[in-house]
Motif scaffolding. Structure first.
Motif, PDB file in Angstrom:
ATOM      1  N   ALA A   1       0.053   6.283 -48.103  1.00 50.15           N
ATOM      2  CA  ALA A   1      -0.938   5.963 -47.076  1.00 50.15           C
ATOM      3  C   ALA A   1      -1.538   7.251 -46.529  1.00 50.15           C
ATOM      4  N   ALA A   2      -2.846   7.280 -46.410  1.00 48.16           N
ATOM      5  CA  ALA A   2      -3.536   8.475 -45.915  1.00 48.16           C
ATOM      6  C   ALA A   2      -3.346   8.626 -44.406  1.00 48.16           C
ATOM      7  N   GLY A   3      -3.639   9.825 -43.931  1.00 48.04           N
ATOM      8  CA  GLY A   3      -3.583  10.079 -42.494  1.00 48.04           C
ATOM      9  C   GLY A   3      -2.159  10.233 -41.998  1.00 48.04           C
TER      10      GLY A   3
ATOM     11  N   SER B   1       0.430   9.811 -38.028  1.00 54.81           N
ATOM     12  CA  SER B   1       0.562   9.307 -36.666  1.00 54.81           C
ATOM     13  C   SER B   1       0.978  10.462 -35.768  1.00 54.81           C
TER      14      SER B   1
ATOM     15  N   SER C   1      -2.364  -3.195 -48.976  1.00 57.82           N
ATOM     16  CA  SER C   1      -3.095  -2.011 -48.529  1.00 57.82           C
ATOM     17  C   SER C   1      -2.107  -0.994 -47.951  1.00 57.82           C
TER      18      SER C   1
ATOM     19  N   THR D   1      -2.728   1.460 -46.143  1.00 58.50           N
ATOM     20  CA  THR D   1      -3.120   1.709 -44.751  1.00 58.50           C
ATOM     21  C   THR D   1      -2.547   0.646 -43.824  1.00 58.50           C
ATOM     22  N   ASP D   2      -2.640  -0.617 -44.246  1.00 62.20           N
ATOM     23  CA  ASP D   2      -2.118  -1.711 -43.423  1.00 62.20           C
ATOM     24  C   ASP D   2      -0.606  -1.643 -43.303  1.00 62.20           C
TER      25      ASP D   2
ATOM     26  N   ALA E   1       1.236   1.013 -43.533  1.00 62.05           N
ATOM     27  CA  ALA E   1       1.550   2.166 -42.686  1.00 62.05           C
ATOM     28  C   ALA E   1       1.375   1.835 -41.214  1.00 62.05           C
ATOM     29  N   ARG E   2       0.314   1.100 -40.882  1.00 58.69           N
ATOM     30  CA  ARG E   2       0.103   0.722 -39.479  1.00 58.69           C
ATOM     31  C   ARG E   2       1.259  -0.124 -38.955  1.00 58.69           C
TER      32      ARG E   2
ATOM     33  N   ASP F   1       4.275   2.156 -38.539  1.00 62.04           N
ATOM     34  CA  ASP F   1       4.059   3.016 -37.368  1.00 62.04           C
ATOM     35  C   ASP F   1       4.365   2.259 -36.077  1.00 62.04           C
TER      36      ASP F   1
ATOM     37  N   ARG G   1       4.503  10.136 -38.764  1.00 62.86           N
ATOM     38  CA  ARG G   1       4.108   9.859 -40.146  1.00 62.86           C
ATOM     39  C   ARG G   1       3.196  10.959 -40.659  1.00 62.86           C
TER      40      ARG G   1
ATOM     41  N   SER H   1       1.140  12.372 -44.497  1.00 63.36           N
ATOM     42  CA  SER H   1       0.700  11.939 -45.819  1.00 63.36           C
ATOM     43  C   SER H   1       0.836  13.049 -46.851  1.00 63.36           C
TER      44      SER H   1
END
Length: 286
Positions: A110-112, A114, A136, A138-139, A141-142, A145, A164, A166
């Motif tokens: 997952a990019a990015g 926290s 996803s 991204t999803d 990871a959210r 998080d 978190r 990447s």
């Protein structure tokens, strides 16, 4: 971070006893057979991801092998009954729509990242999703998080913090993968996850796609709560916590209890700490 010994969340060492004793959780008894016992919950409520409660029966994530906990547990008072042997690793899981039995074993991170949450030692983690599955990164990871940042989570111990990332060094990775890939990676550490459960080995918190998508009969209507239980249970092992039992009928089930094997009178719960910051634990289980 010091390298830890292998842990298993739901599995056993190949050729070993009927439950896993690696770093993680032990699984005893066929998955769905063990779940049948959970119907005793009836209309019991449980603590949900959003802080609400529901009368829906809830069940917790895959089992792991026992380890001694760093935070310590209360002295044993009564141990839960022992279940039967774990499912055969040779039984291939039956694929369901959008749930492949196995995958390529490669991952997308997952990019990015926290910001830091909690106080104390900062543990940096990645979130990886196996290539080719319909999730996803991204999803996922959210969701991870949110779970690790929740005030009822492990940051409430006052010693643990999470961030978190990447790229660059990471202390551990939460990796969602097909049953076959989970079996392979956990099996490299001698753990048998039988196509059904999760494990925590090395720097990998392995989450079985089957459990992430389908949860279990108890959590069938609260899949996101079940995901919180998976992450909290497995990261709890990563932090050094071992299994505990039910502290008493009508009390919240500890996150480190193998709720998949039965609730034994405890109420379903997916958080290590309650709303008042008290650690939810029970008698130690060997």
């Amino acid at each position: 971070m010091t390298t830890r010994t292998a842990r298993s969340s739901r599995g056993r060492r190949r050729g070993g006893p009927s439950h896993a004793v690696a770093r993680g959780r032990s699984y005893q008894g066929p998955l769905w057979g063990a779940l049948a016992a959970l119907t005793v919950l009836g209309a019991a409520g449980f603590v949900a991801v959003d802080g609400g409660s529901s009368g829906t029966d809830v069940r917790s994530g895959p089992t792991e092998r026992a380890r001694s906990g760093r935070l310590g547990s209360t002295a044993p008072t009564s141990a839960p009954p022992t279940a039967s042997a774990s499912p055969s690793p040779r039984t291939s899981p039956t694929p369901t729509p959008d749930l492949p039995a196995t995958g390529p074993g490669t991952f997308i991170t997952a990019a990015g990242g926290s910001g830091e949450v909690g106080s104390g030692t900062v543990l940096r983690y990645r979130v990886d999703v196996e290539t080719g599955i319909n999730l996803s990164p991204t999803d996922v990871a959210r969701q991870v998080d949110r779970i690790l940042a929740d005030p009822r989570g492990w940051t409430a111990d006052g010693r643990s913090a999470f961030e978190r990332v990447s790229s660059g060094p990471a202390d551990f990775a939460v990796r969602v993968a097909t049953p076959g890939t989970v079996d392979r990676i956990c099996g490299e550490y001698g753990l048998d996850t039988g196509g059904e459960v999760n494990c925590d080995v090395g720097k990998n918190v392995m989450v079985n796609l089957r459990r992430w998508l389908l949860a279990t009969p108890v959590y069938a209507h609260r899949v996101k709560d079940y995901r919180a239980l998976i992450v909290n249970h497995e990261v709890g092992h990563f932090l050094g916590h071992g299994h505990v039992g039910c502290p008493g009928a009508g009390r919240p089930a500890p996150v480190m209890m193998q709720q998949i094997k039965g609730m034994y009178g405890c109420l379903p719960n997916v958080w290590p700490y309650d709303d008042r910051g008290r650690y939810v634990t029970g008698p130690a289980v060997s």
